[in-house]
Design a protein around this motif. Structure first.
Motif, short mmCIF file in Angstrom:
data_model
loop_
_atom_site.label_atom_id
_atom_site.label_comp_id
_atom_site.label_asym_id
_atom_site.label_seq_id
_atom_site.Cartn_x
_atom_site.Cartn_y
_atom_site.Cartn_z
N LEU A 174 10.30 1.73 2.36
CA LEU A 174 11.06 2.88 1.86
C LEU A 174 10.55 3.39 0.51
O LEU A 174 10.94 4.48 0.10
N THR A 175 9.71 2.61 -0.16
CA THR A 175 9.22 3.02 -1.48
C THR A 175 7.72 2.82 -1.59
O THR A 175 7.15 1.93 -0.93
N LEU A 176 7.10 3.60 -2.47
CA LEU A 176 5.68 3.44 -2.74
C LEU A 176 5.40 2.04 -3.28
O LEU A 176 4.41 1.40 -2.89
N GLU A 177 6.26 1.56 -4.18
CA GLU A 177 6.04 0.24 -4.77
C GLU A 177 5.99 -0.84 -3.69
O GLU A 177 5.07 -1.69 -3.67
N ASP A 178 6.94 -0.82 -2.75
CA ASP A 178 6.93 -1.81 -1.68
C ASP A 178 5.71 -1.67 -0.79
O ASP A 178 5.08 -2.67 -0.41
N ALA A 179 5.36 -0.42 -0.45
CA ALA A 179 4.20 -0.21 0.42
C ALA A 179 2.91 -0.70 -0.23
O ALA A 179 2.06 -1.33 0.42
N GLN A 180 2.74 -0.42 -1.53
CA GLN A 180 1.54 -0.88 -2.23
C GLN A 180 1.49 -2.40 -2.31
O GLN A 180 0.42 -3.01 -2.14
N GLN A 181 2.64 -3.03 -2.58
CA GLN A 181 2.67 -4.49 -2.64
C GLN A 181 2.31 -5.09 -1.29
O GLN A 181 1.56 -6.07 -1.22
N LEU A 182 2.83 -4.52 -0.21
CA LEU A 182 2.53 -5.03 1.12
C LEU A 182 1.06 -4.84 1.48
O LEU A 182 0.43 -5.73 2.07
N ALA A 183 0.49 -3.69 1.10
CA ALA A 183 -0.92 -3.44 1.38
C ALA A 183 -1.80 -4.43 0.60
O ALA A 183 -2.78 -4.96 1.13
N GLY A 184 -1.43 -4.69 -0.67
CA GLY A 184 -2.18 -5.66 -1.46
C GLY A 184 -2.05 -7.06 -0.91
O GLY A 184 -3.03 -7.82 -0.85
N GLN A 185 -0.85 -7.43 -0.47
CA GLN A 185 -0.61 -8.75 0.10
C GLN A 185 -1.43 -8.92 1.39
O GLN A 185 -2.01 -9.98 1.64
N ALA A 186 -1.48 -7.86 2.21
CA ALA A 186 -2.25 -7.92 3.45
C ALA A 186 -3.74 -8.11 3.16
O ALA A 186 -4.42 -8.90 3.83
N ALA A 187 -4.25 -7.37 2.18
CA ALA A 187 -5.67 -7.50 1.83
C ALA A 187 -5.98 -8.92 1.35
O ALA A 187 -7.01 -9.50 1.72
N THR A 188 -5.09 -9.49 0.53
CA THR A 188 -5.28 -10.85 0.03
C THR A 188 -5.29 -11.86 1.17
O THR A 188 -6.07 -12.82 1.18
N ASN A 189 -4.40 -11.65 2.14
CA ASN A 189 -4.28 -12.59 3.26
C ASN A 189 -5.24 -12.31 4.40
O ASN A 189 -5.25 -13.03 5.40
N GLY A 190 -6.03 -11.25 4.28
CA GLY A 190 -7.02 -10.94 5.31
C GLY A 190 -6.44 -10.48 6.62
O GLY A 190 -7.00 -10.75 7.70
N VAL A 191 -5.30 -9.77 6.55
CA VAL A 191 -4.69 -9.23 7.76
C VAL A 191 -4.59 -7.71 7.65
O VAL A 191 -4.80 -7.14 6.57
N LEU A 192 -4.26 -7.05 8.75
CA LEU A 192 -4.17 -5.60 8.79
C LEU A 192 -2.72 -5.15 8.85
O LEU A 192 -1.85 -5.88 9.33
#
Length: 397
Positions: A98-116
């Motif tokens: 629902l927010t840019l902050e959450d979306a950015q955090q999730l995208a960063g977390q995915a990149a760190t964990n090597g998932v899409l």
């Protein structure tokens, strides 16, 4: 290629569509279904030869590579974070967050964990929208100047059996109907630079019209009409979405250019009758005959045949996991479209224009050769003949 093992969380109204899409795709294999109601998860999973399980069990299952999140939108950010933390890729129903902050955090977390990560809607993959994209990119209307779309309904209770969720924070029009239009316009024109919006509210209470809760009333906690200006590099777009009009009314979209005009198709579906208007030749339909995801496969709420291939975005993401090729609703697209949704609600609340911080590339157009695997591995989640027969049975008892 080895199929991707998929887990589905959420067994509500939309789950059957995704489960049919998974069952029909050689690229996907259902590993399990989880829900807050174990009995419901077990019953749904059994229909597709899979196991019902708890969310914890599904996330701990080492077979599962990709999880489809079909829970209510307000729950997506927290659940998507859990999915990513479990080391699994996630394809989410809209909105991803629902927010840019959450979306950015999730995208960063995915990149760190090597998932899409990926997200619906994927209707812009449809033939009608791809034909409009091809015409626009080919200079059919010259330089785009501005565009407009309008969607008006008396309320989602017109057809939804559980409409109250759409009148709570996180379910309002920019997060529910809005993503279809946002994805269509970003696919056509690229990233949005500024958003300016105003909003209003209709009735303070609504009444459920269908299903087991028919006749019950519920409160409205969010604005239900939004008037929006989206500023792109190429053009400006006026978008109006309302749940407060007396009769369903829609102008899916028009793009006005220096040499002509494009009439767009309904972004809630994959098909339609996109057309080009030119001063010298008048109106002509755009050709979709050579494009995938054009054949009608279901009936809409008015009983008209439409094409609906929800799940093609999921297959695109599965292929990305196997091939390393980018999928069209990747992290930058997800983050940017979430920011647009949040900016609309914030601008409407404050009365201020919002400059966007994120950006994304336009999703690549579909190509019959380059996307042969995607086309071959995407199944129809609907059966038009069955729906037509069912409707005839109801109409002629």
């Amino acid at each position: 290629m080895q199929p991707i093992k998929v887990g589905v969380i959420g067994a509500g109204d939309i789950s059957g569509v995704y489960l049919n899409a998974i069952a029909g795709s050689p690229m996907l294999e259902l590993a399990g279904v989880a829900s807050r109601t174990p009995e419901r998860a077990a019953a749904v999973a059994e229909q597709f030869g899979a196991a019902g399980m708890s969310v914890d069990a599904l996330l701990a299952d080492p077979r599962v590579e990709l999880v489809v999140d079909l829970t209510p939108g307000r729950d997506h950010a927290a659940l998507n974070a859990r999915i990513i933390a479990a080391g699994k890729s996630v394809y989410s129903e809209k909105p991803f967050a629902l927010t840019l902050e959450d979306a950015q955090q999730l995208a960063g977390q995915a990149a760190t964990n090597g998932v899409l990560i990926g997200s619906a809607p994927d209707t812009f993959y449809g033939a009608a929208h791809q034909a409009a994209r091809r015409a626009l990119d080919g200079g059919a209307i010259g330089k785009p100047v501005f565009g407009q779309s309008f969607m008006g309904l008396p309320g989602l209770e017109l057809f939804h059996p559980n409409p109250a969720q759409f009148y709570l924070p996180g379910g309002e029009p920019p997060y529910d109907i809005g993503p279809y239009y946002i994805a269509m316009w970003v696919s056509l024109l690229g990233p949005v630079r500024h958003v300016h919006a105003a909003a209003g509210t209709g009735p303070a209470e609504r009444t459920v019209r269908h299903g087991p809760q028919k006749g019950s009333r519920f409160p409205v906690e969010v604005p239900t009409t939004f008037l929006i200006t989206l500023t792109f590099d190429a053009a400006h777009v006026a978008l109006a979405i309302s749940l407060d009009v007396a009769m369903p009314t829609q102008r899916p979209g028009d793009v006005y250019g220096t040499q002509g005009m494009l009439a767009l198709a309904d972004p809630i579906f994959f098909s339609g009758a996109p057309a080009q208007f030119a001063p010298a030749s008048g109106r002509s339909l755009l050709d979709t005959a050579d494009m995938p995801f054009a054949a009608p496969n279901r009936l809409d709420h008015a009983g008209q045949p439409v094409a609906d291939y929800r799940g093609v975005g999921l297959v695109d993401m599965a292929l990305a996991l196997r091939t390393g090729r980018p999928h069209r609703t990747g992290a930058d697209f997800v983050v940017h479209t979430v920011e647009i949704m949040e900016a609309i609600t914030r601008s409407a609340r404050t009365g201020q224009a919002i400059a966007l911080h994120s950006s994304c590339a336009r999703p690549a157009p579909l190509d019959a050769v380059d996307d042969a695997l995607l086309i071959a591995n995407t199944a129809s989640p609907f059966d038009l003949a069955v729906e037509q027969t069912a409707r005839l049975d109801v109409s002629h008892p």
